[in-house]
Design an enzyme around this catalytic site. Structure first.
Site, mmCIF file in Angstrom:
data_model
loop_
_atom_site.group_PDB
_atom_site.id
_atom_site.type_symbol
_atom_site.label_atom_id
_atom_site.label_comp_id
_atom_site.label_asym_id
_atom_site.label_seq_id
_atom_site.Cartn_x
_atom_site.Cartn_y
_atom_site.Cartn_z
ATOM 1 C CD GLN A 68 -2.999 -0.949 2.278
ATOM 2 O OE1 GLN A 68 -2.739 -1.501 3.341
ATOM 3 N NE2 GLN A 68 -4.095 -0.237 2.079
ATOM 4 C CB CYS A 115 -9.375 -0.887 1.957
ATOM 5 S SG CYS A 115 -7.695 -1.216 1.360
ATOM 6 C CG HIS A 121 -8.108 -5.404 5.667
ATOM 7 N ND1 HIS A 121 -9.297 -4.980 5.126
ATOM 8 C CD2 HIS A 121 -7.154 -4.602 5.132
ATOM 9 C CE1 HIS A 121 -9.079 -3.975 4.287
ATOM 10 N NE2 HIS A 121 -7.770 -3.726 4.288
ATOM 11 C CG HIS A 154 -3.848 -5.103 1.740
ATOM 12 N ND1 HIS A 154 -4.256 -4.564 0.534
ATOM 13 C CD2 HIS A 154 -4.533 -4.425 2.694
ATOM 14 C CE1 HIS A 154 -5.138 -3.613 0.748
ATOM 15 N NE2 HIS A 154 -5.338 -3.509 2.059
#
Length: 219
Positions: free
Chosen positions: A85, A131, A173, A177
Site C-alpha cells: 500500500q 481500506c 485484512h 493485502h
C-alpha cells in the site's frame, strides 16, 4: 461488536508486538521518526500480486520502511497498512488500532502466516470494513472473530500475534493485502461496482483530509 464472554477483568494495557506495556505515547515512536509515503489505490498492479518475503532483517532500510508505514497509517487514520500500500513489494504490515474492548494494539510483522482454524471452531462475524487503498466506501464483510498470525519482527525475531474482534479483522485484512487481495474481492460484483463508484466521488476529499493531518504532524 458484542463480546461473547465476561470482559470485566480484561487487562486494558496497550499491547506492543502483542506484549502488554504499562505506558505508551499517543503517537507511536515510529510515527515521530517516519515520513509519509503515497498510498497506492485500487487499480495499481502492485496491489494485485503476492508480495515477496522479507529476507534481510535488522537493516536500516527495513527499519525506515516500518517507521514510514506507521507515519503513513497515522495521517490516513488507518487501523493497519501493508507494504504494497506504499508501493513496496514486501510481506510486511503494521497496525495501530483500539479494539472494541478498549485495548490498543500496536506493532508490525514480516512474512505473516495466519493459523488455519478447524471448521468446528470457525465463527464468522459480518462487520463494516474499509481500506486505505479504496478511499471512502465501507462495506459489510464476513471475517473470523479470532485470528493468530505468525511471522518475524524487523530484527528477525519470531512473533505470534493473536487478535479477536476488530483486531482479528485487521490481521486478516492486512494478510490478504500481501496475497494480492482486497476486501472488494469478498463482495458480490454489483456491490463491488457500487463501492468503486463511491470511491470515485469521495477520494479527493479523503486525500485532502490526509494532507491536512500530515501538515499538522509536520510530515
Amino acid at each position: 461488536m458484542a463480546a461473547r464472554f465476561d470482559d470485566s477483568s480484561q487487562d486494558l494495557r496497550v499491547r506492543v508486538q502483542g506484549v502488554p506495556v504499562d505506558s505508551f505515547p499517543r503517537f507511536a515512536p515510529e510515527v515521530e521518526r517516519g515520513a509519509v509515503r503515497r498510498i497506492t489505490v485500487v487499480g495499481e498492479e502492485i496491489l494485485r500480486r503476492p508480495c515477496r518475503e522479507v529476507t534481510e532483517f535488522g537493516t536500516p532500510e527495513l527499519a525506515r520502511l516500518v517507521d514510514d508505514m506507521f507515519a503513513t497509517n497515522q495521517v490516513a487514520e488507518g487501523a493497519g497498512l501493508a507494504a504494497n500500500q506504499v508501493d513496496v513489494d514486501l510481506r510486511l504490515f503494521v497496525w495501530d488500532i483500539t479494539d472494541e474492548w478498549g485495548v490498543r494494539h500496536v506493532g508490525h510483522i514480516a512474512n505473516p502466516v495466519l493459523d488455519e482454524v478447524a471448521p468446528e471452531r470457525r465463527r464468522l462475524v459480518e462487520e463494516s470494513e474499509g481500506c486505505l487503498s479504496v478511499p471512502g466506501p465501507y462495506r459489510m464483510v464476513p471475517r473470523l472473530d479470532r485470528a493468530v498470525v505468525r511471522g518475524r519482527d524487523r530484527d528477525g525475531g519470531p512473533l505470534v500475534i493473536e487478535g479477536r474482534g476488530y483486531f482479528a479483522r485487521c490481521l486478516q485484512h492486512e494478510t490478504d493485502h500481501l496475497r494480492g487481495h482486497l476486501y472488494l474481492d469478498r463482495l458480490a460484483q454489483r456491490e463491488r461496482k457500487t463501492a468503486l463508484r463511491e470511491m470515485e466521488t469521495s477520494k479527493e476529499e479523503t486525500f485532502a483530509r490526509r494532507a491536512v493531518l500530515a501538515a499538522k504532524l509536520g510530515k
